[in-house]
Design a protein around this motif. Structure first.
Motif, PDB file in Angstrom:
ATOM      1  N   LEU A 172      -3.558  -1.163 -25.485  1.00  0.00           N
ATOM      2  CA  LEU A 172      -3.114  -2.555 -25.043  1.00  0.00           C
ATOM      3  C   LEU A 172      -1.639  -2.707 -25.332  1.00  0.00           C
ATOM      4  N   LEU A 173      -0.826  -2.764 -24.369  1.00  0.00           N
ATOM      5  CA  LEU A 173       0.576  -2.465 -24.536  1.00  0.00           C
ATOM      6  C   LEU A 173       1.320  -3.938 -24.323  1.00  0.00           C
ATOM      7  N   ASP A 174       2.142  -4.372 -25.074  1.00  0.00           N
ATOM      8  CA  ASP A 174       3.050  -5.672 -24.877  1.00  0.00           C
ATOM      9  C   ASP A 174       4.345  -5.126 -24.408  1.00  0.00           C
ATOM     10  N   VAL A 175       4.333  -4.891 -23.257  1.00  0.00           N
ATOM     11  CA  VAL A 175       5.808  -4.514 -22.395  1.00  0.00           C
ATOM     12  C   VAL A 175       5.796  -5.239 -21.347  1.00  0.00           C
ATOM     13  N   ALA A 176       7.219  -5.288 -20.700  1.00  0.00           N
ATOM     14  CA  ALA A 176       7.555  -6.298 -19.874  1.00  0.00           C
ATOM     15  C   ALA A 176       6.872  -6.113 -18.427  1.00  0.00           C
ATOM     16  N   ASP A 177       6.519  -4.789 -18.032  1.00  0.00           N
ATOM     17  CA  ASP A 177       5.792  -4.705 -16.688  1.00  0.00           C
ATOM     18  C   ASP A 177       5.005  -3.442 -16.669  1.00  0.00           C
ATOM     19  N   GLU A 178       4.409  -3.236 -15.561  1.00  0.00           N
ATOM     20  CA  GLU A 178       3.499  -1.968 -15.233  1.00  0.00           C
ATOM     21  C   GLU A 178       4.161  -0.785 -15.300  1.00  0.00           C
ATOM     22  N   ALA A 179       5.464  -0.905 -14.858  1.00  0.00           N
ATOM     23  CA  ALA A 179       6.227   0.362 -14.574  1.00  0.00           C
ATOM     24  C   ALA A 179       6.417   0.693 -16.074  1.00  0.00           C
ATOM     25  N   GLU A 196      -4.845   4.567 -16.167  1.00  0.00           N
ATOM     26  CA  GLU A 196      -4.527   3.604 -14.941  1.00  0.00           C
ATOM     27  C   GLU A 196      -4.264   2.410 -15.894  1.00  0.00           C
ATOM     28  N   ALA A 197      -3.303   1.605 -14.898  1.00  0.00           N
ATOM     29  CA  ALA A 197      -2.546   0.310 -15.849  1.00  0.00           C
ATOM     30  C   ALA A 197      -3.616  -0.989 -15.090  1.00  0.00           C
ATOM     31  N   ARG A 198      -3.668  -1.866 -15.943  1.00  0.00           N
ATOM     32  CA  ARG A 198      -3.975  -3.194 -15.501  1.00  0.00           C
ATOM     33  C   ARG A 198      -3.520  -4.115 -16.284  1.00  0.00           C
ATOM     34  N   GLY A 199      -2.653  -5.135 -15.641  1.00  0.00           N
ATOM     35  CA  GLY A 199      -2.094  -6.299 -16.185  1.00  0.00           C
ATOM     36  C   GLY A 199      -3.282  -7.138 -16.593  1.00  0.00           C
ATOM     37  N   TRP A 200      -2.775  -7.983 -17.593  1.00  0.00           N
ATOM     38  CA  TRP A 200      -3.897  -8.704 -17.959  1.00  0.00           C
ATOM     39  C   TRP A 200      -3.286 -10.090 -18.763  1.00  0.00           C
ATOM     40  N   ALA A 201      -3.631 -11.199 -18.473  1.00  0.00           N
ATOM     41  CA  ALA A 201      -3.227 -12.441 -19.161  1.00  0.00           C
ATOM     42  C   ALA A 201      -4.282 -13.153 -20.013  1.00  0.00           C
ATOM     43  N   PRO A 202      -4.415 -12.773 -21.217  1.00  0.00           N
ATOM     44  CA  PRO A 202      -5.715 -13.253 -22.103  1.00  0.00           C
ATOM     45  C   PRO A 202      -5.510 -14.752 -22.033  1.00  0.00           C
ATOM     46  N   THR A 203      -6.770 -15.494 -21.545  1.00  0.00           N
ATOM     47  CA  THR A 203      -6.890 -17.025 -21.662  1.00  0.00           C
ATOM     48  C   THR A 203      -8.182 -17.667 -22.505  1.00  0.00           C
ATOM     49  N   VAL A 204      -8.971 -16.430 -22.986  1.00  0.00           N
ATOM     50  CA  VAL A 204      -9.841 -17.006 -24.119  1.00  0.00           C
ATOM     51  C   VAL A 204     -10.039 -15.952 -24.900  1.00  0.00           C
ATOM     52  N   GLY A 205     -10.381 -16.446 -26.227  1.00  0.00           N
ATOM     53  CA  GLY A 205     -10.533 -15.630 -27.609  1.00  0.00           C
ATOM     54  C   GLY A 205      -9.322 -15.525 -28.258  1.00  0.00           C
ATOM     55  N   MET A 240      -4.030   0.005 -20.631  1.00  0.00           N
ATOM     56  CA  MET A 240      -3.906   1.201 -20.063  1.00  0.00           C
ATOM     57  C   MET A 240      -5.444   1.978 -20.306  1.00  0.00           C
ATOM     58  N   ILE A 241      -5.900   2.325 -19.335  1.00  0.00           N
ATOM     59  CA  ILE A 241      -7.417   3.054 -19.331  1.00  0.00           C
ATOM     60  C   ILE A 241      -7.308   4.494 -19.046  1.00  0.00           C
ATOM     61  N   SER A 242      -7.657   5.141 -20.149  1.00  0.00           N
ATOM     62  CA  SER A 242      -7.604   6.704 -20.184  1.00  0.00           C
ATOM     63  C   SER A 242      -8.917   7.229 -19.602  1.00  0.00           C
ATOM     64  N   THR A 243      -8.844   8.243 -18.918  1.00  0.00           N
ATOM     65  CA  THR A 243      -9.967   9.099 -18.444  1.00  0.00           C
ATOM     66  C   THR A 243      -9.797  10.648 -18.903  1.00  0.00           C
ATOM     67  N   TYR A 244     -10.475  10.966 -19.976  1.00  0.00           N
ATOM     68  CA  TYR A 244     -10.399  12.650 -20.124  1.00  0.00           C
ATOM     69  C   TYR A 244     -10.521  13.450 -19.233  1.00  0.00           C
ATOM     70  N   LEU A 245      -9.762  14.215 -18.990  1.00  0.00           N
ATOM     71  CA  LEU A 245      -9.693  15.336 -18.127  1.00  0.00           C
ATOM     72  C   LEU A 245     -10.468  16.749 -18.490  1.00  0.00           C
ATOM     73  N   VAL A 246     -10.545  16.802 -19.795  1.00  0.00           N
ATOM     74  CA  VAL A 246     -11.190  18.209 -20.204  1.00  0.00           C
ATOM     75  C   VAL A 246     -12.615  17.705 -21.212  1.00  0.00           C
ATOM     76  N   PRO A 247     -13.114  18.871 -21.801  1.00  0.00           N
ATOM     77  CA  PRO A 247     -14.015  18.262 -22.626  1.00  0.00           C
ATOM     78  C   PRO A 247     -13.848  17.855 -23.946  1.00  0.00           C
ATOM     79  N   LEU A 248     -14.423  17.070 -24.562  1.00  0.00           N
ATOM     80  CA  LEU A 248     -14.306  16.448 -25.815  1.00  0.00           C
ATOM     81  C   LEU A 248     -13.552  17.377 -26.930  1.00  0.00           C
ATOM     82  N   ASP A 249     -14.231  18.699 -26.968  1.00  0.00           N
ATOM     83  CA  ASP A 249     -13.530  19.590 -27.969  1.00  0.00           C
ATOM     84  C   ASP A 249     -12.114  20.128 -27.577  1.00  0.00           C
ATOM     85  N   GLU A 250     -11.629  19.752 -26.203  1.00  0.00           N
ATOM     86  CA  GLU A 250     -10.251  20.020 -25.990  1.00  0.00           C
ATOM     87  C   GLU A 250      -9.778  18.781 -26.247  1.00  0.00           C
TER      88      GLU A 250
END
Length: 104
Positions: free
Chosen positions: A60-67, A87-96, A14-24
């Motif tokens: 990074l969440l361990d949940v069943a699905d994007e919803a 915003e959500a991105r599903g990801w299946a780690p394959t290295v590391g 889950m990638i966040s974007t701040y909508l307000v200045p950092l002090d807020e």
């Protein structure tokens, strides 16, 4: 004709974007961190941190699905107080270190 592909154990970034200045953002940060601590206690949170430069964060969440990932993060104080959106991105780690991560 060969073995079936291994089961994919997707996690959700889950990638966040701040909508307000950092002090807020700072005014809500303690609530946000307490929310994340609750996700750790539930076994839902794999990792989290602020982006560099600090324009948002990643969870990074361990949940069943994007919803479900979206439902979880909709309860984040950053979202509830209008400080960030995700915003959500599903990801299946394959290295590391997360290679072969098994969902709980």
């Amino acid at each position: 004709m060969g073995e079936p592909p291994p089961e994919r154990n997707a996690v959700y970034l889950m990638i966040s974007t701040y909508l307000v200045p950092l002090d807020e953002v700072a005014k809500v940060r303690d609530e946000h961190l307490a929310f994340l601590d609750g996700l750790v206690a539930q076994g839902t949170l794999v990792a989290a941190g602020r982006q560099d430069p600090p324009v948002g964060g990643m969870v990074l969440l361990d949940v069943a699905d994007e919803a479900t990932a979206r439902e979880v993060m909709a309860q984040d104080p950053y979202v509830l107080r209008g400080a960030a959106e995700y915003e959500a991105r599903g990801w299946a780690p394959t290295v590391g270190v997360l290679k072969g991560y098994i969902k709980s």
